[in-house]
Structures are given as C-alpha cells and as structure tokens.
Scaffold this motif. Sequence first.
Motif, short mmCIF file in Angstrom:
data_model
loop_
_atom_site.label_atom_id
_atom_site.label_comp_id
_atom_site.label_asym_id
_atom_site.label_seq_id
_atom_site.Cartn_x
_atom_site.Cartn_y
_atom_site.Cartn_z
N VAL A 92 0.82 -1.21 0.00
CA VAL A 92 0.00 0.00 0.00
C VAL A 92 0.86 1.26 0.00
CG1 VAL A 92 -1.89 1.24 1.12
CG2 VAL A 92 -1.80 -1.26 1.25
N GLU A 93 1.69 1.40 1.04
CA GLU A 93 2.47 2.63 1.17
C GLU A 93 3.46 2.81 0.03
OE1 GLU A 93 4.25 2.56 5.06
OE2 GLU A 93 2.31 2.29 6.07
N ALA A 94 4.10 1.72 -0.40
CA ALA A 94 5.07 1.82 -1.49
C ALA A 94 4.40 2.21 -2.80
CB ALA A 94 5.83 0.51 -1.66
N VAL A 95 3.17 1.75 -3.01
CA VAL A 95 2.43 2.12 -4.22
C VAL A 95 2.12 3.61 -4.21
CG1 VAL A 95 0.33 1.74 -5.56
CG2 VAL A 95 1.45 -0.19 -4.45
N ALA A 96 1.74 4.13 -3.04
CA ALA A 96 1.45 5.56 -2.92
C ALA A 96 2.70 6.40 -3.20
CB ALA A 96 0.90 5.86 -1.53
N SER A 97 3.84 5.98 -2.65
CA SER A 97 5.06 6.76 -2.87
C SER A 97 5.54 6.65 -4.32
CB SER A 97 6.16 6.31 -1.90
OG SER A 97 6.53 4.97 -2.12
N ALA A 140 -5.30 -9.60 -0.21
CA ALA A 140 -6.38 -9.00 -0.99
C ALA A 140 -6.76 -7.62 -0.45
CB ALA A 140 -7.59 -9.92 -0.98
N ARG A 141 -6.81 -7.51 0.87
CA ARG A 141 -7.17 -6.21 1.46
C ARG A 141 -6.15 -5.13 1.12
NH1 ARG A 141 -9.13 -9.61 5.65
NH2 ARG A 141 -7.13 -9.58 6.74
N THR A 142 -4.87 -5.48 1.16
CA THR A 142 -3.85 -4.47 0.85
C THR A 142 -3.84 -4.12 -0.63
OG1 THR A 142 -2.15 -6.22 0.73
CG2 THR A 142 -2.36 -5.03 2.82
N LYS A 143 -4.09 -5.09 -1.48
CA LYS A 143 -4.16 -4.80 -2.91
C LYS A 143 -5.34 -3.87 -3.21
CE LYS A 143 -0.82 -6.80 -5.25
NZ LYS A 143 0.03 -6.06 -6.20
N LEU A 144 -6.47 -4.12 -2.56
CA LEU A 144 -7.63 -3.26 -2.79
C LEU A 144 -7.37 -1.85 -2.25
CD1 LEU A 144 -10.49 -3.03 -3.86
CD2 LEU A 144 -11.33 -3.80 -1.63
N ALA A 145 -6.70 -1.77 -1.11
CA ALA A 145 -6.36 -0.45 -0.56
C ALA A 145 -5.44 0.31 -1.51
CB ALA A 145 -5.69 -0.61 0.80
N ALA A 146 -4.50 -0.40 -2.15
CA ALA A 146 -3.62 0.24 -3.12
C ALA A 146 -4.42 0.73 -4.33
CB ALA A 146 -2.53 -0.73 -3.55
#
Length: 284
Positions: A92-97, A140-146
């Motif tokens: 999640v966080e790495a995708v945002a950055s 799955a939850r982290t992928k959806l959050a990303a």
Amino acid sequence: MKILVTGAGGAMGRTLVRRLSSSPEHTVIATYHRVDDTIEVASFQQIELDITDTDQVDAALQRMRPDAVVHLAALVGAACESDPDLAEKVNVEAVASLTEAAARHRVAKLVFISTAAVYGDGLSAPVSESHATHPTTTYARTKLAAEEGLENASRRSDTPDVVVLRVFNVWGDGFSTSLVERLRTSSEAAPVMLNGLDTFLRDYVHVDDVVQACELALTAGLSRFEVVNIGSGVAVSNADLVRWIARATPPVYEVVPAATSYSCADIAKAERVLGYSPEHTIIP
C-alpha cells in the motif's frame, strides 16, 4: 517506449521483461530488490531498487525518466498473513510513494498488477469489474487499498494514467505453487490435496496471457483510471483440471470435503478495451 518494471525478479516479472525487451519499440529497465534476483540477459538495463525506500524510488525515476511503469513488486500469500505491517508497507504505502514519484517525474502511465482475490470466492458466475469487492485475506485487502489510493490519486491532473489489472489464478513457467503445476508434478510420495472435485472452480490464466495484457495496457487509450479483469474467462472445476492434466500424465491427488467455491473472470472488458485474447485456455 521506455518502461520501468518493478519486481522483475519474480516469475511474472521475468516473463514480462523478456517479452517487452524482445520488441525494438521498447526500452526496458528491470528493477530487483536484490542483485541475485536478476535475469542473466543483457538486452535491458537492470537496477537494484527497494520499493519501500521512497528516496530510492524517487531517484530511480528521476535518473531513468521512464514513460511508463509496470508495478509487479508485492508481498504475497502467507507472507502477508505472518507480517501484516510489512504487507501494508510494501503493498500500500510503497504504491502511494511510487505514484507520487511518478507524478513528479512525469511518468505517463502506471500499470498496476492487482488480484482477483479482491472479489472473494463466494460467487456463482463470472465476475465483472463493477462487482462488489469482498477481500478476505491480508493480501487481498492491501491490494484493494492500493487500488483505492491509485483511484484517488488519478483525480489529480499531474498523476499518471492508471490501469489496474485484476489477475486471476496464474499458472505456467515459474508458478510451481499453482494448483495446475502442483498436479502436473504430483507423485505417490507427494499427492495434491483437492478441496472437492465438482464444487471447486477457478479461472486459470497462463502467465504468457497476463504479460500480453500488461503490454496491451501500456499502449491502450483508456481513461485516467481503469480496472480490467485478466483471466481466461473459463471456470474450471478440480474434476475438469484433473482430466485435462491426465491427458499427459495422470496426477496423484486426494479429495477432502469442502464448501462450494467459485471464482471466474468476465473478460469482456479486457477484450473490448485492450484487445486481449487469451491463448492458453484450459479446456476440459
């Protein structure tokens, strides 16, 4: 097109890098978390990159100036359950950055590899992209959050166009833990446990078809943010899978009682907007 691929050391990453680098139209930059993950092919540039290090990511995009990024790097499966904090950081966080860095350095497109697991498996028909999500695992939850973070970012004019590919059950070279490959290599000493025969159905998509979709997504003229299912479009039961594999070598397996479980992609959108056409469909 200059394309930066994160997670190039994984099974899908290796296949994608080879496919993209075979085209004279592409310049490929393959990134790895560790040097020993690299592919021994000299036709593309290879760099070490920790996607959780925001400074490294920013510096890499500033130096390489890619036109597009295909983001494969992720923490998957049981590793997410054993360390949810790390899963949040990587998935999640790495995708945002990465998205922020891509905006700063004018990357035009970001292709993000997500998962069909965001839908859950309590289905009864092929699922379209508009179907409600029901993630039941940390992965799955982290992928959806990303995905949600990418959708929010895409509302800004300075961020890349985003294509999210929700990939179903991948099999093929390098995917030794897939049910297809485990049945192919099963033996009397190592039988495969199957959760039912006719009541467990999955959509099995070959890795070559997934990388086909990635390449198509890089050049497709889509809106600012699109979600696209990538599968075979065929629901294959365990019984069908066993029969298909037995054409070459009879698999060795044991059946355990289990509740009905169904997951299959509606790939109409992929066919329409990407020109996607799977070439390795398992036909029982």
